[in-house]
Design an enzyme around this catalytic site. Sequence first.
Site, PDB file in Angstrom:
ATOM      1  N   LYS A 198       0.768  -1.162  -0.183  1.00 19.72           N
ATOM      2  CA  LYS A 198      -0.010  -0.037  -0.064  1.00 19.72           C
ATOM      3  C   LYS A 198       0.774   1.153  -0.035  1.00 19.72           C
ATOM      4  CE  LYS A 198      -3.661   2.221   2.596  1.00 19.72           C
ATOM      5  NZ  LYS A 198      -4.607   1.896   3.869  1.00 19.72           N
ATOM      6  N   LYS A 252      -2.328  -1.657  -3.727  1.00 16.94           N
ATOM      7  CA  LYS A 252      -3.073  -0.348  -3.754  1.00 16.94           C
ATOM      8  C   LYS A 252      -2.175   0.857  -3.741  1.00 16.94           C
ATOM      9  CE  LYS A 252      -6.023   1.783  -0.559  1.00 16.94           C
ATOM     10  NZ  LYS A 252      -6.471   2.017   0.840  1.00 16.94           N
TER      11      LYS A 252
HETATM   12  C1  PBG Z   1      -7.406   2.945   5.686  1.00 12.54           C
HETATM   13  C2  PBG Z   1      -7.646   2.806   4.202  1.00 12.54           C
HETATM   14  C3  PBG Z   1      -7.308   4.043   3.287  1.00 12.54           C
HETATM   15  C4  PBG Z   1      -8.232   3.592   2.076  1.00 12.54           C
HETATM   16  C5  PBG Z   1      -8.513   2.253   2.423  1.00 12.54           C
HETATM   17  N1  PBG Z   1      -8.313   1.731   3.502  1.00 12.54           N
HETATM   18  C6  PBG Z   1      -7.071   5.123   3.148  1.00 12.54           C
HETATM   19  C7  PBG Z   1      -5.670   5.652   3.711  1.00 12.54           C
HETATM   20  O1  PBG Z   1      -4.726   4.810   3.832  1.00 12.54           O
HETATM   21  O2  PBG Z   1      -5.476   6.768   3.952  1.00 12.54           O
HETATM   22  C8  PBG Z   1      -8.315   4.161   0.723  1.00 12.54           C
HETATM   23  C9  PBG Z   1      -9.208   3.691  -0.389  1.00 12.54           C
HETATM   24  C10 PBG Z   1      -9.585   4.700  -1.376  1.00 12.54           C
HETATM   25  O3  PBG Z   1      -9.006   5.702  -1.374  1.00 12.54           O
HETATM   26  O4  PBG Z   1     -10.393   4.414  -2.134  1.00 12.54           O
HETATM   27  N2  PBG Z   1      -8.365   2.598   6.535  1.00 12.54           N
END
Ligand code: PBG
Length: 328
Positions: A198, A252
Amino acid sequence: MNLPRRMRRLRLHEPLRRMLQSVSLRRGDIIVPVFVVEGENVRREVASMPGVHQMSVDVAVPWLAERANEGFGAYLAFGVIDRAKKDTEGSAALDENNVVCRLLRSVTAQKIHMAGITDLCFCEYTSHGHCGPLTADRSTVDNDRTVEQLVKQAINHARAGAAVVAPSGMMDGVVGALRKGLDSAGFTDLSILSYSVKYASAFYGPFRDAADSAPEFGDRRSYQMDPARGIDEAITEAKQDVEQGADMVMVKPAGAYLDVIRAVRGSIEVPLVAYQVSGEYAMIEAAARNGWIDRDRAILESLIAIKRAGADMIISYYAPVLARLLPN
Ligand code: PBG
């Protein structure tokens, strides 16, 4: 001109073109995100994600029932709680009556045929918006304390009926700790989908509006990955999670990281999920609304590319649109 190979020959006939397609997209490939808020009869559109709504449990459940009828097999739940319930530790995440647990129980009670995946993270529950409790000097998230809390959050979701938990905070050692904690609590059949790879991405902007989870200060670069770092880090993260017991791994965002999806796909032997995140959705929507691109074609092309790169499943906000565009 005599050319031994003319690539256009096979492109000349539409039925042949169709037969030659080797990448397919089915509704069953898509995981449906859902933002659950407190209250009743709430259906509030997210300003930066037109077409996506925050919903209270009573609204989200029939909405998911429609998705189940359309052939979608899994949803990913995010809890959005009132600011007043947030504290530095994110304790509302451990409440057995929070919106995520109520959604899980209600979906089961209504016999909706979909697997419940829950996002395991504290950013939606902490007053400072970071992904877990902070270190004493408040400079970053305390890794080991957060991992302990995440295990408790997972057990809370498991008791409410989750089929899969998805740790999204990029904490080291979380997958091993979850497996051990879930097993000793008797949840040996609960799967772990790790947000293994991520990136600290600008493409999460609209999500933070939707989930009310923007960090109050600083950013997430001390725990999420640097987009400029080489591929070695991504592969190590994914392999490590598989070794610790991840049943599936995630990359992601998706669209700007197709090379990463491809590389990770080649180095692990569990299903790979890619997340077409909020900013990817918002960009397509904004351009389409301006008449600058053909919306339906851009949606399909963006998702086909993610499949082609090697994703087995895709988390996408486009489920309701795909019910129209894709055969079941
Ligand atoms: C964290 C989380 C995030 C997303 C999914 N889970 C945000 C982050 O890391 O700040 C982002 C998903 C998206 O942008 O669609 N709980």
